[in-house]
Design a protein around this motif. Sequence first.
Motif, PDB file in Angstrom:
ATOM      1  N   ASP A 117       0.843  -1.189   0.000  1.00 46.40           N
ATOM      2  CA  ASP A 117       0.000   0.000   0.000  1.00 46.40           C
ATOM      3  C   ASP A 117       0.886   1.250   0.000  1.00 46.40           C
ATOM      4  OD1 ASP A 117      -2.668   1.442   0.775  1.00 46.40           O
ATOM      5  OD2 ASP A 117      -1.199   2.057   2.279  1.00 46.40           O
ATOM      6  N   LEU A 118       0.517   2.256  -0.811  1.00 43.53           N
ATOM      7  CA  LEU A 118       1.368   3.435  -0.996  1.00 43.53           C
ATOM      8  C   LEU A 118       1.548   4.223   0.299  1.00 43.53           C
ATOM      9  CD1 LEU A 118       2.974   5.037  -3.086  1.00 43.53           C
ATOM     10  CD2 LEU A 118       0.901   6.320  -3.621  1.00 43.53           C
ATOM     11  N   ASP A 119       0.475   4.423   1.058  1.00 41.55           N
ATOM     12  CA  ASP A 119       0.591   5.168   2.319  1.00 41.55           C
ATOM     13  C   ASP A 119       1.446   4.402   3.326  1.00 41.55           C
ATOM     14  OD1 ASP A 119      -1.128   7.486   1.731  1.00 41.55           O
ATOM     15  OD2 ASP A 119      -2.721   5.993   1.628  1.00 41.55           O
ATOM     16  N   LEU A 120       1.266   3.080   3.372  1.00 44.43           N
ATOM     17  CA  LEU A 120       2.082   2.275   4.272  1.00 44.43           C
ATOM     18  C   LEU A 120       3.546   2.309   3.849  1.00 44.43           C
ATOM     19  CD1 LEU A 120       2.332   0.358   6.656  1.00 44.43           C
ATOM     20  CD2 LEU A 120       1.737  -1.532   5.113  1.00 44.43           C
ATOM     21  N   ALA A 121       3.800   2.307   2.549  1.00 42.24           N
ATOM     22  CA  ALA A 121       5.175   2.367   2.050  1.00 42.24           C
ATOM     23  C   ALA A 121       5.893   3.609   2.572  1.00 42.24           C
ATOM     24  CB  ALA A 121       5.180   2.352   0.524  1.00 42.24           C
ATOM     25  N   ARG A 122       5.192   4.715   2.611  1.00 41.14           N
ATOM     26  CA  ARG A 122       5.807   5.954   3.092  1.00 41.14           C
ATOM     27  C   ARG A 122       6.106   5.880   4.595  1.00 41.14           C
ATOM     28  NH1 ARG A 122       5.840  10.111  -0.268  1.00 41.14           N
ATOM     29  NH2 ARG A 122       5.717  11.681   1.390  1.00 41.14           N
ATOM     30  N   VAL A 123       5.238   5.194   5.345  1.00 41.60           N
ATOM     31  CA  VAL A 123       5.492   5.011   6.772  1.00 41.60           C
ATOM     32  C   VAL A 123       6.713   4.110   6.986  1.00 41.60           C
ATOM     33  CG1 VAL A 123       4.583   3.944   8.879  1.00 41.60           C
ATOM     34  CG2 VAL A 123       3.126   5.436   7.509  1.00 41.60           C
ATOM     35  N   VAL A 124       6.809   3.029   6.224  1.00 42.75           N
ATOM     36  CA  VAL A 124       7.969   2.135   6.314  1.00 42.75           C
ATOM     37  C   VAL A 124       9.265   2.923   6.097  1.00 42.75           C
ATOM     38  CG1 VAL A 124       9.145   0.164   5.243  1.00 42.75           C
ATOM     39  CG2 VAL A 124       6.670   0.097   5.590  1.00 42.75           C
ATOM     40  N   ALA A 125       9.248   3.770   5.084  1.00 39.84           N
ATOM     41  CA  ALA A 125      10.435   4.577   4.779  1.00 39.84           C
ATOM     42  C   ALA A 125      10.719   5.592   5.882  1.00 39.84           C
ATOM     43  CB  ALA A 125      10.240   5.282   3.441  1.00 39.84           C
ATOM     44  N   ALA A 126       9.671   6.219   6.399  1.00 40.56           N
ATOM     45  CA  ALA A 126       9.858   7.218   7.456  1.00 40.56           C
ATOM     46  C   ALA A 126      10.450   6.586   8.706  1.00 40.56           C
ATOM     47  CB  ALA A 126       8.528   7.896   7.771  1.00 40.56           C
ATOM     48  N   ALA A 156      12.558   6.287  -1.732  1.00 44.01           N
ATOM     49  CA  ALA A 156      13.438   7.238  -2.426  1.00 44.01           C
ATOM     50  C   ALA A 156      12.920   8.659  -2.273  1.00 44.01           C
ATOM     51  CB  ALA A 156      13.535   6.858  -3.902  1.00 44.01           C
ATOM     52  N   ASP A 157      11.604   8.806  -2.300  1.00 44.03           N
ATOM     53  CA  ASP A 157      11.009  10.130  -2.126  1.00 44.03           C
ATOM     54  C   ASP A 157      11.210  10.643  -0.695  1.00 44.03           C
ATOM     55  OD1 ASP A 157       9.340  12.399  -2.885  1.00 44.03           O
ATOM     56  OD2 ASP A 157       7.781  11.475  -1.673  1.00 44.03           O
ATOM     57  N   ILE A 158      10.981   9.767   0.287  1.00 46.04           N
ATOM     58  CA  ILE A 158      11.142  10.160   1.690  1.00 46.04           C
ATOM     59  C   ILE A 158      12.599  10.526   1.990  1.00 46.04           C
ATOM     60  CG2 ILE A 158      11.065   9.308   4.071  1.00 46.04           C
ATOM     61  CD1 ILE A 158       8.311   9.941   3.025  1.00 46.04           C
ATOM     62  N   PHE A 159      13.526   9.755   1.453  1.00 48.98           N
ATOM     63  CA  PHE A 159      14.954   9.995   1.710  1.00 48.98           C
ATOM     64  C   PHE A 159      15.539  11.082   0.811  1.00 48.98           C
ATOM     65  CE2 PHE A 159      14.707   6.053   4.027  1.00 48.98           C
ATOM     66  CZ  PHE A 159      15.741   6.108   4.944  1.00 48.98           C
ATOM     67  N   SER A 180      10.803  -0.337 -13.365  1.00 45.95           N
ATOM     68  CA  SER A 180      11.599   0.572 -14.193  1.00 45.95           C
ATOM     69  C   SER A 180      10.773   1.776 -14.627  1.00 45.95           C
ATOM     70  CB  SER A 180      12.122  -0.176 -15.422  1.00 45.95           C
ATOM     71  OG  SER A 180      12.839   0.678 -16.279  1.00 45.95           O
ATOM     72  N   LEU A 181       9.521   1.521 -15.019  1.00 44.91           N
ATOM     73  CA  LEU A 181       8.626   2.608 -15.422  1.00 44.91           C
ATOM     74  C   LEU A 181       8.336   3.534 -14.248  1.00 44.91           C
ATOM     75  CD1 LEU A 181       6.623   3.783 -17.583  1.00 44.91           C
ATOM     76  CD2 LEU A 181       4.880   2.327 -16.495  1.00 44.91           C
ATOM     77  N   ARG A 182       8.022   2.946 -13.096  1.00 46.44           N
ATOM     78  CA  ARG A 182       7.633   3.737 -11.926  1.00 46.44           C
ATOM     79  C   ARG A 182       8.785   4.649 -11.488  1.00 46.44           C
ATOM     80  NH1 ARG A 182       3.624   2.471  -8.107  1.00 46.44           N
ATOM     81  NH2 ARG A 182       3.659   0.260  -8.670  1.00 46.44           N
ATOM     82  N   ILE A 183       9.963   4.075 -11.315  1.00 47.54           N
ATOM     83  CA  ILE A 183      11.095   4.875 -10.840  1.00 47.54           C
ATOM     84  C   ILE A 183      11.500   5.906 -11.887  1.00 47.54           C
ATOM     85  CG2 ILE A 183      13.531   4.798 -10.192  1.00 47.54           C
ATOM     86  CD1 ILE A 183      13.004   2.133  -8.841  1.00 47.54           C
ATOM     87  N   GLY A 184      11.522   5.476 -13.147  1.00 48.80           N
ATOM     88  CA  GLY A 184      11.924   6.398 -14.207  1.00 48.80           C
ATOM     89  C   GLY A 184      11.041   7.623 -14.289  1.00 48.80           C
ATOM     90  N   LEU A 185       9.719   7.419 -14.247  1.00 50.32           N
ATOM     91  CA  LEU A 185       8.809   8.558 -14.373  1.00 50.32           C
ATOM     92  C   LEU A 185       8.689   9.360 -13.081  1.00 50.32           C
ATOM     93  CD1 LEU A 185       5.963   7.282 -16.709  1.00 50.32           C
ATOM     94  CD2 LEU A 185       7.876   8.782 -17.221  1.00 50.32           C
ATOM     95  N   ASN A 186       8.981   8.734 -11.947  1.00 53.23           N
ATOM     96  CA  ASN A 186       9.010   9.515 -10.712  1.00 53.23           C
ATOM     97  C   ASN A 186      10.228  10.436 -10.657  1.00 53.23           C
ATOM     98  OD1 ASN A 186       6.617   8.394  -9.941  1.00 53.23           O
ATOM     99  ND2 ASN A 186       7.471   7.029  -8.399  1.00 53.23           N
TER     100      ASN A 186
END
Length: 684
Positions: A117-126, A156-159, A180-186
């Motif tokens: 989950d995207l919101d959970l991913a950000r918490v994991v990174a934080a 990568a966004d959080i850091f 590859s698509l996700r990271i490249g376009l982000n």
Amino acid sequence: MRNLVNDNKKWKSSLVVLLYEYIRGAFLTIKRKDLPYDVRFFRNDIERICNEAAAVNFKEIFSFSPQNFESRIAVANDVLENILNFGKQNISGDSIADLLHSIISSDKEHDGEVATDLDLARVVAALAKSITGAIADSSFICDPAAGSGKLVSSAADIFEVMPNQIKANDVNERLLELLSLRIGLNYSEIISNCNSALISDYHVADLPADYFDDVAVVMNPPFVAGINCGERKQAILKKIHKIKGQKATTDVGQMSLEGVFLELICNQCKPNTVISCVFPKSHLVARGKEAVEIRKLLLNDFGLKAVFSYPEEGRFEGVVKGTCVLLGQIGSPVESVKFISSISLVEDIDLNLFGDVISQDFALDNFASITPGIDCMATKKQQLVKDVKNGWRQVCREFDDATKFQQSHFVTSDKLAKISCTDKHDFPRKRGPAGNGGASDLLMADIGKGLHNKFNTLPVFAAMKKARVDTLFVSEGDTVCFDAEQINDDELSAVVDFYISLPKRESQQQRKIKSKDDLIRLMKSTSSKPTPKYATLLPRAIRALGRAYVVESKVVVSTNFVVFPARNKDDASILASWFTTIFYQLICEINAKPQEGMRKMEVGDIEETFVPILSKIALEQRAEIIEEVANIEFFALNNPVIRKTDEIWAKVLFGGDAPIRLAEAKRLLGFLANTRNPKGSDDE
């Protein structure tokens, strides 16, 4: 694309055409001119399209080889126009990567292919960043099981790192295309072949020794039950043995895939490496030997620093499995572990405040609010070591509060005894025997279906396979058992032949195939040893309703129940009445293993629960309990209703404090049941 998912060459070739236009649309919006040509310019030539796009980046999508791609493929003009416009409107790769991931991983949830989950991913990174702080330009964010990249991209966004500071690995080539698509376009404005993520497709056991040098690890390892991953685990276990020079800690019993995966990563990382990891919460509370070894691993190898729990709504909808985030630092000694329990939904957490939580001092063994919506406490490591066999039930506030209630009001009660203390009560117990050797669909046939429908003239008697009956007293059961002692050998042979011919339903458990003679012997053995009447049945797995049963005739009982033979109907009625109460259902929620919305209990878990000591209950109170038994209805656990039965038992246990204790137990039961099964679903 759904129609092409099983044709690899057409899938990859179509993906090249579509994603070229999507990326070109995104680039047009940000006025980047690297892909000036409409894909139709290349006249469906896949190699030329690949060469044009690979000059920018996205090599996991556009690395051409004749073996893997069609030479030409046509896509309708309206589709190309739509995908171009979609790219213009959605510069990020998240939307289309998520859509394609859902196609690729459809029906593969039990293989562990579930996106974070995207919101959970950000918490994991934080959480990871709360220990590491900002990382150096020469350091990396790493995900060894990256899938389509939601977690590592969020990290990568959080850091706030550059693309070339991202390491992402996954064995599934199709998911790497999306990653590859996700990271490249982000990183759409700066991505290039000179500044791109390090993406690899190693099996996790084959990652190079230096892969984890100078990294912060974020991961959501594949969750796969031990019974379903025997072969998948072997390469990982061998690698752990090679690194350690001894057997893996997690090489026990039916260890899950995520357990051995975590041990491998712990052994590959250098000291002080920070790992933030999504993990099944059940491993922290279960009493099985596999869970015990995982908890030892967390304390000894993982360097556990914190556990973060959160409401389950919206998380991992493909697999209803309770999860938490584990935060560790390899080889880093700790005096206490922090337990962080969020009342707020994950998407409502303020990460700016959340990042400071880890650095604060927490109260020992008592949850307190640290920031709005988040409660925290610390537990001494030595206490966790002491509790490693029994489980860490302070994983979230509601569990901790309920555990303390149990300790204060049930453990100390002179009217209750643990089921394991057989010298203190009158209720022997055993696990239901039917189906222990497999073939449960033969031994307990669904009424009016399949076997029973085919052989409906043969003699049968009642069977209880699952907790599906909604009345306390049971005479007919939910299935039937063929009375093999009253059936001749030719008829038994016909039943077994028909059973063998039936298509086997998908099962989580894989068993050795039995011969026809074995199945006939199993039928005879099962029907010759029914459970006698006036036994109390306690279900080992419950989702929504607090069920228990008293059988009024002989019945075959499956391994899904624990059986309590009784001396008479009155004793059975008293015990069953107790089992249905708010108090006992709360005890079960505390001692069970929550799994995919179910409350699952092994016999060892049930032995940690409590039964009444009949000699300590006054005769008039016993009579009152028995009189009310006929009126008992099972209640919804996540919305418990106080019944007269609950009030009677409250007076038995607590006298003048009965209303207060009953209200508190009701509140705690509602909390725990909603945490485990928030939708209140009773689906099997």
